[in-house]
Design a protein around this motif. Structure first.
Motif, PDB file in Angstrom:
ATOM      1  N   LYS A   1      32.169 -54.681  15.137  1.00 51.77           N
ATOM      2  CA  LYS A   1      30.885 -55.157  15.642  1.00 51.77           C
ATOM      3  C   LYS A   1      31.104 -56.141  16.789  1.00 51.77           C
ATOM      4  N   SER A   2      32.093 -57.044  16.621  1.00 47.41           N
ATOM      5  CA  SER A   2      32.410 -58.032  17.656  1.00 47.41           C
ATOM      6  C   SER A   2      32.857 -57.337  18.931  1.00 47.41           C
ATOM      7  N   VAL A   3      33.728 -56.316  18.788  1.00 45.21           N
ATOM      8  CA  VAL A   3      34.209 -55.561  19.951  1.00 45.21           C
ATOM      9  C   VAL A   3      33.034 -54.884  20.654  1.00 45.21           C
ATOM     10  N   GLY A   4      32.114 -54.337  19.855  1.00 44.28           N
ATOM     11  CA  GLY A   4      30.955 -53.661  20.413  1.00 44.28           C
ATOM     12  C   GLY A   4      30.054 -54.601  21.191  1.00 44.28           C
ATOM     13  N   VAL A   5      29.850 -55.789  20.646  1.00 46.56           N
ATOM     14  CA  VAL A   5      29.006 -56.785  21.314  1.00 46.56           C
ATOM     15  C   VAL A   5      29.646 -57.209  22.635  1.00 46.56           C
ATOM     16  N   LYS A   6      30.981 -57.463  22.606  1.00 48.96           N
ATOM     17  CA  LYS A   6      31.692 -57.858  23.824  1.00 48.96           C
ATOM     18  C   LYS A   6      31.620 -56.748  24.873  1.00 48.96           C
ATOM     19  N   TRP A   7      31.767 -55.519  24.429  1.00 48.73           N
ATOM     20  CA  TRP A   7      31.710 -54.376  25.341  1.00 48.73           C
ATOM     21  C   TRP A   7      30.336 -54.302  25.998  1.00 48.73           C
ATOM     22  N   GLY A   8      29.289 -54.533  25.193  1.00 53.09           N
ATOM     23  CA  GLY A   8      27.929 -54.493  25.711  1.00 53.09           C
ATOM     24  C   GLY A   8      27.681 -55.565  26.761  1.00 53.09           C
ATOM     25  N   PHE A   9      28.173 -56.780  26.481  1.00 55.06           N
ATOM     26  CA  PHE A   9      28.023 -57.867  27.452  1.00 55.06           C
ATOM     27  C   PHE A   9      28.779 -57.557  28.746  1.00 55.06           C
ATOM     28  N   ALA A  10      29.996 -57.015  28.609  1.00 53.87           N
ATOM     29  CA  ALA A  10      30.808 -56.689  29.790  1.00 53.87           C
ATOM     30  C   ALA A  10      30.076 -55.682  30.686  1.00 53.87           C
ATOM     31  N   ARG A  11      29.448 -54.667  30.059  1.00 53.20           N
ATOM     32  CA  ARG A  11      28.722 -53.667  30.851  1.00 53.20           C
ATOM     33  C   ARG A  11      27.532 -54.312  31.573  1.00 53.20           C
ATOM     34  N   ARG A  12      26.867 -55.233  30.899  1.00 52.86           N
ATOM     35  CA  ARG A  12      25.719 -55.907  31.515  1.00 52.86           C
ATOM     36  C   ARG A  12      26.170 -56.765  32.697  1.00 52.86           C
ATOM     37  N   PHE A  13      27.309 -57.465  32.530  1.00 55.87           N
ATOM     38  CA  PHE A  13      27.829 -58.303  33.620  1.00 55.87           C
ATOM     39  C   PHE A  13      28.222 -57.438  34.813  1.00 55.87           C
TER      40      PHE A  13
END
Length: 538
Positions: A160-172
């Motif tokens: 879940k943590s990896v998924g959240v980080k991945w989502g933020f990275a795509r937004r940035f």
């Protein structure tokens, strides 16, 4: 020697959850948790409490001890979960026989925490009953199951943590900036909107700082005028410093300045290159110009250097080396003989009051510590400063031309070009590294003769990769410094071009903006060094 005899002692009957202790009533507690405090989650925690209360009270052999619940708390660590910790403390103190919770993940997502807690409670004969799996930790046959379930829960949390980080990275990467409660902006609006009343205060803070005012004095003035922070608190020097260092006021945004080293650790640490960062330009409307921001960072650096300069020397003599906003001369007036700054002093004799400046080393440690230093009257120093400024104004045409030549020679695109080169090198070496590892695994590896001899080839690639990454991070810092220098040069030229009238009287503000150092050599010789490079000797 007698024959060896072995007696087999049969195991006792399997554990019966209904007979924890030989008492009339089993003391039961329930634990529930939600990870956020949204309206839906708040309803969920109320429902959980109601369910467990009814569930336990329906059992005639059970008695309810308490229902422990943590609202808005993560299960990745037992730290920061006060109700969970209170429950464990009560159990260890003999107040609880059985704890009921929905699942292993509701109890704890961290394998180390969950296993340690289960073992700790088992030593006190306290069981934990997981409803979803119908398992009880006091049953020895479930030891392996509990370990596996806890590991699954931790892996779920990690994923879940990896998924959240991945989502933020795509937004940035798409240019989406994240801000929360930044003074001067309404961060609930999309796009972020400037709150003009607060923006005026932001501009004022930057302006007053560049005029020579200290962070503590700016905070004092704002508090005196009853101007509050975003959260309605009083301003502090630290809060002012953080505001003027925040690049978001330029409309640009650096994301991931801090990061969590491990998904189970919520404490964030400074990101100085350990993890990716994203610099988003033109992310939102600016409150100040980038030039003002860069010049402010230069001034912050200058003041820091003033405080650190001669720090070792002055520390030995127990002298103050902090930046002073009260008197501009305190930061620039230096003894040419020992390097210590001068200090303001008032002399009173026969009713006559005179303000003088003296070498702080000599004042605190006696004449022998600096025998050649001299005492100067404040009016004399101020007169010389005005004279020096007017001399510079008279020579400004030559000075402006020199600054313009320096500006022309500067290559603002060098850093950007080198950054592109380094990113390509990093990408190429990263590909080489991956191919090398894949070939080694397939046992098809052939050493590259171009790599360093005598060094493990994989290590050689890793060394080169790390070298380029370090240079890239250094260039990012250098880029900010060079932009600051160029902006400052442009400002100096602009100020000189707008300065045509001679200065009539001394001003602390002029000293803060224009003078880098005043060296006191003797009563008749004083050297004044301006920030723009101009030097005047009296």
């Amino acid at each position: 020697m007698e024959k060896v005899r072995v007696s087999v002692i049969e195991s006792k009957a399997e554990y019966d959850p209904k007979s924890i202790l030989s008492r009339d009533k089993i003391r039961v507690a329930a634990y529930c948790r939600v990870s956020t405090m949204s309206d839906e989650q708040e309803t969920s925690i109320i429902n959980q409490k109601t369910y467990y209360k009814d569930y336990i009270e329906k059992k005639p052999e059970w008695v309810l001890v308490d229902i422990y619940s943590d609202d808005g708390k993560s299960g990745t660590s037992t730290k920061g979960r006060p109700e969970f910790n209170r429950m464990i403390e009560d159990a260890m103190n003999g107040k609880i026989d059985l704890i009921i919770t929905k699942s292993v993940s509701r109890f704890a997502r961290n394998t180390i925490d969950s296993i340690a807690t289960i073992k700790q409670l088992r030593e006190k004969n306290v069981g934990i009953f997981f409803e979803s799996d119908q398992t009880n930790t006091l049953d020895s046959k479930w030891d392996f199951t509990i370990t596996m379930l806890s590991a699954f829960a931790e892996e779920e949390s990690r994923a879940k943590s990896v998924g959240v980080k991945w989502g933020f990275a795509r937004r940035f990467e798409k240019g989406e900036s994240l801000m929360s409660n930044l003074y001067g902006y309404d961060t609930t609006a999309k796009p972020y909107a400037i709150i003009e009343q607060e923006a005026k205060v932001v501009r004022r803070i930057f302006r007053e700082y560049l005029e020579g005012t200290s962070c503590s004095e700016i905070a004092r003035r704002l508090n005196e005028e009853d101007i509050k922070t975003k959260f309605g608190n009083e301003w502090t020097a630290t809060g002012i410093k953080q505001l003027i260092e925040n690049e978001k006021y330029t409309g640009n945004s650096m994301q991931l300045k801090t990061y969590s080293p491990h998904f189970s650790v919520k404490k964030r640490v400074q990101n100085i290159g350990q993890s990716k960062k994203y610099y988003i330009e033109n992310a939102h409307a600016p409150i100040i110009s980038e030039e003002v921001y860069l010049i402010t960072q230069r001034e912050i650096k200058r003041r820091r250097e003033i405080s650190l300069a001669r720090a070792d020397f002055e520390k030995n003599y127990n002298l103050s080396n902090a930046y002073s906003h009260k008197y501009a001369l305190s930061n620039v007036l230096v003894c040419a003989h020992c390097g210590t700054r001068y200090r303001r002093q008032i002399w009173t004799a026969r009713g006559n009051r005179r303000v003088v400046w003296r070498c702080a080393n000599r004042m605190d440690n006696g004449v022998e510590s600096c025998p050649n230093s001299v005492t100067l009257h404040e009016k004399d120093i101020q007169f010389i400063v005005v004279k020096a400024i007017n001399s510079m104004i008279e020579d400004r045409k030559v000075l402006i031309q020199n600054l313009k030549n320096k500006l022309k020679k500067a290559d603002p695109n060098y850093v950007d070009r080198r950054k592109i080169e380094l990113l390509k090198l990093i990408s190429d070496y990263d590909k080489k590294y991956k191919v090398m590892i894949e070939n080694r695994m397939a046992k098809q590896y052939h050493p590259d003769p171009t790599l360093h001899k005598g060094i493990n080839p994989v290590q050689a690639i890793t060394n080169e990769l790390n070298k380029f990454k370090v240079e890239y991070e250094t260039l990012l810092d250098q880029c900010a410094i060079e932009k600051s220098d160029l902006a400052y040069l442009a400002l100096l030229i602009k100020e000189l071009e707008n300065t045509s009238n001679h200065v009539i009287e001394y001003s602390d503000n002029i000293v803060n903006k224009m003078i880098q150092k005043i060296e006191v050599i003797s009563e008749t010789e004083i050297r004044i060094i301006f920030i723009n490079g101009y030097t005047y000797t009296n």
